[in-house]
Design a protein around this motif. Structure first.
Motif, PDB file in Angstrom:
ATOM      1  N   GLN A 201       5.344   4.358  -1.909  1.00  0.00           N
ATOM      2  CA  GLN A 201       5.055   2.985  -1.455  1.00  0.00           C
ATOM      3  C   GLN A 201       5.431   2.784   0.018  1.00  0.00           C
ATOM      4  O   GLN A 201       6.530   3.122   0.437  1.00  0.00           O
TER       5      GLN A 201
ATOM      6  N   HIS B 169      -4.200   1.616   0.046  1.00  0.00           N
ATOM      7  CA  HIS B 169      -4.137   0.546  -0.957  1.00  0.00           C
ATOM      8  C   HIS B 169      -4.509   1.089  -2.340  1.00  0.00           C
ATOM      9  O   HIS B 169      -3.870   0.768  -3.342  1.00  0.00           O
TER      10      HIS B 169
ATOM     11  N   ASP C 281      -2.561   5.785   5.124  1.00  0.00           N
ATOM     12  CA  ASP C 281      -2.232   4.366   5.242  1.00  0.00           C
ATOM     13  C   ASP C 281      -2.711   3.790   6.576  1.00  0.00           C
ATOM     14  O   ASP C 281      -2.576   2.585   6.801  1.00  0.00           O
TER      15      ASP C 281
ATOM     16  N   ILE D 286      -7.547  -3.438   4.493  1.00  0.00           N
ATOM     17  CA  ILE D 286      -7.396  -2.568   3.321  1.00  0.00           C
ATOM     18  C   ILE D 286      -7.524  -1.126   3.778  1.00  0.00           C
ATOM     19  O   ILE D 286      -8.490  -0.752   4.442  1.00  0.00           O
ATOM     20  N   ARG D 287      -6.510  -0.381   3.462  1.00  0.00           N
ATOM     21  CA  ARG D 287      -6.416   1.009   3.893  1.00  0.00           C
ATOM     22  C   ARG D 287      -6.724   1.919   2.706  1.00  0.00           C
ATOM     23  O   ARG D 287      -6.643   1.478   1.556  1.00  0.00           O
TER      24      ARG D 287
ATOM     25  N   TRP E  53      -1.819   3.230  -3.747  1.00  0.00           N
ATOM     26  CA  TRP E  53      -0.731   2.422  -4.314  1.00  0.00           C
ATOM     27  C   TRP E  53      -1.097   1.960  -5.726  1.00  0.00           C
ATOM     28  O   TRP E  53      -0.302   2.082  -6.666  1.00  0.00           O
TER      29      TRP E  53
ATOM     30  N   TYR F 264       0.857  -1.185   0.000  1.00  0.00           N
ATOM     31  CA  TYR F 264       0.000   0.000   0.000  1.00  0.00           C
ATOM     32  C   TYR F 264       0.890   1.231   0.000  1.00  0.00           C
ATOM     33  O   TYR F 264       2.124   1.123   0.123  1.00  0.00           O
TER      34      TYR F 264
ATOM     35  N   GLY G 125       3.450  -0.160   2.652  1.00  0.00           N
ATOM     36  CA  GLY G 125       3.180  -1.611   2.699  1.00  0.00           C
ATOM     37  C   GLY G 125       3.443  -2.183   4.073  1.00  0.00           C
ATOM     38  O   GLY G 125       3.966  -1.507   4.965  1.00  0.00           O
TER      39      GLY G 125
END
Ligand code: AMP
Ligand code: MG
Length: 488
Positions: free
Chosen positions: A82, A180, A245, A176-177, A183, A71, A84
């Motif tokens: 990015q 995501h 995020d 899931i943010r 990204w 993410y 994640g």
């Protein structure tokens, strides 16, 4: 458990299959039996017997599919590119007893391709704070991730000093943010269509058959986020790091780091000492929620049939939803009906708290000692403490306000008012000092205090025998605060 590992079937650019890197010599910290029950974990002998091994990353059951999600995000208002899962892994997706999807996510189990400069670990201090906070919010009735349990270990982790490594099995309805989608928009825009379908099918299936599923889904995310933040404001919770995020697409509180619960009421309060500009101050949270959604929504313009106007319509209900939920909640906290006179009284009350630096949680609860003293000896004591803390000028303001407030209350059925007040004003929240005492004991290998605070927060709306004075007292106005930062 009823496994439903669907994320691992999505395009492989979205994640990296990654086994955990175990912690050394793990020991049980705490286990949440109720969560285990809700997940069906408790009925599985293999999981129950091996929970410490599983949570420490030493053992991965065959039905788990560990992976790190990719993410991105906006951090403190800046595009961060990015990010994640740098130290957490989605271990399994399951359906709980209510047929709700739940993610099991293990935090602190080593490096992933998204670790950047980090070490993939979590320290005991922040693990305990996250464990207790997810529990506290859940029991307060606020949508939040929770946790199955945590372990402590002999793994040493370097932060400002060397600390104890720990790991937490987080349980959330989704991981899931907003990030995501950010990204995908930057790194794999061709996936937006199928990923949006996935989010709707998995988390918002009620909109699958609507005329405009995407708009219905986006509006629901906006409304749920607004309601979650209204809940935070009402309970006095500051998330501390509302980056995109760290906000879930389900409007459920996620990623506990530098969070705090309001003690002495100050709308400009900044709990996170790393937040030098106060971007995430308590009073800014509603506007930041809007800001985050506003940078998030335009990505959906890539989808066919979604226009700028569609997205404006999706975002439009944010403010009204927030206001409605917040104002209604504020009236309930006072035991009053949701109407203009009540709100006038509520805002005067908040001003009184602010001017006198009164404790937010205790002061609201103290009003029960005014409204129905005979049944509320504990609240009468809170009220006595509160009134002694008023400045001499404020004594008159309080007399005047409380007389008008009681006059309003007297027009209502008392039972209803008392019930609203009891169920909307907690006796206990997770004060930073409470978490800190539990951490200090845990650092010495003692987990009884974690357990006591856990049990206390399981029933935050009732006065309890296991409480001590420190659980419900605000620090003196000039005491230095427990330093809370992004370091975790
Ligand atoms: P947070 O501020 O905790 O929400 O983390 C922001 C980003 O930094 C996420 O991508 C995390 O996975 C990553 N991160 C935070 N701490 C660590 C760590 N100790 N090791 C690796 N990645 C980390
Ligand atoms: Mg995060």
């Amino acid at each position: 458990m009823r496994y439903q590992n669907t994320y691992v079937n999505l395009d492989t650019r979205l994640y990296h299959e990654q086994p955990p890197t175990p912690l050394d010599n793990p020991r049980a910290g705490h286990f949440n039996t109720q969560v285990a029950q809700q997940l069906g974990w408790i009925e599985d002998k293999e999981l129950m017997t091996n929970w410490v091994e599983i949570v420490s990353g030493q053992y991965v059951p065959a039905s788990f599919k560990p992976l790190a999600m990719a993410y991105a995000g906006h951090q403190f208002g800046q595009w961060a590119g990015q990010l994640g899962d740098g130290r957490g892994l989605l271990m399994a997706q399951v359906l709980d007893n209510d047929d709700q999807p739940q993610d099991l996510h293990l935090k602190g189990v080593g490096l992933t391709p998204y670790s950047r400069m980090g070490d993939g670990r979590a320290v005991l201090r922040s693990t305990i704070r996250e464990y207790l906070c997810g529990h506290a919010l859940t029991k307060l009735g606020i949508p939040s991730s929770n946790a199955l349990g945590f372990v402590v270990s002999d793994t040493r982790v370097r932060r400002e000093r060397i600390e104890t490594g720990a790991a937490l099995m987080r349980v959330a309805d989704s991981h899931i943010r907003l990030g995501h989608v950010e990204w995908i928009a930057s790194f794999a825009p061709d996936l937006l269509d199928t990923f949006t379908d996935y989010m709707i099918d998995t988390y918002y299936p009620e909109y699958r058959d609507s005329d405009a599923p995407v708009a219905a889904f986006l509006t629901a995310v906006v409304e749920r986020t607004a309601r979650m933040i209204a809940d935070w404001q009402l309970i006095g919770f500051a998330h501390g790091v509302m980056n995109t995020d760290n906000l879930s697409i389900t409007g459920s509180t996620l990623d506990f780091g530098p969070f705090g619960f309001m003690e002495r009421f100050n709308p400009a309060w900044i709990n996170n000492h790393s937040d030098h500009t106060g971007r995430y101050a308590y009073q800014n949270q509603p506007a930041i929620g809007h800001w985050n959604l506003n940078v998030w929504l335009p990505h959906f313009m890539r989808l066919e049939g979604v226009t700028r106007e569609t997205l404006a319509d999706c975002l439009a209900p944010y403010e009204a939803t927030f206001m409605q939920h917040y104002q209604q909640g504020l009236c309930r906290k006072l035991g009053l009906p949701h109407q203009r006179e009540s709100l006038g009284l509520a805002f005067e009350w908040l001003t009184l708290l602010e001017d006198n630096l009164l404790d937010y949680t205790n002061s609201f609860r103290a009003l029960l000692g005014l409204v129905a003293p005979a049944d509320h000896p504990y609240e009468q004591k809170l009220l006595a403490t509160m009134t002694t803390e008023l400045s001499s000028d404020a004594q008159q303001v309080w007399q005047d306000w409380s007389a008008r407030y009681l006059a309003q209350i007297e027009q209502l059925p008392l039972e209803q008012a008392v019930n609203d007040m009891q169920t909307n004003n907690p006796v206990y929240v997770l004060r930073n000092s409470m978490a800190q005492r539990a951490i200090t004991a845990a650092d010495q290998g003692q987990f009884e205090e974690v357990d006591r605070v856990f049990r206390l927060l399981a029933n935050p709306y009732s006065v309890q025998d296991i409480a001590n004075d420190l659980d419900s007292s605000a620090p003196a106005p000039d005491t230095p605060q427990v330093p809370i930062s992004c370091s975790s």
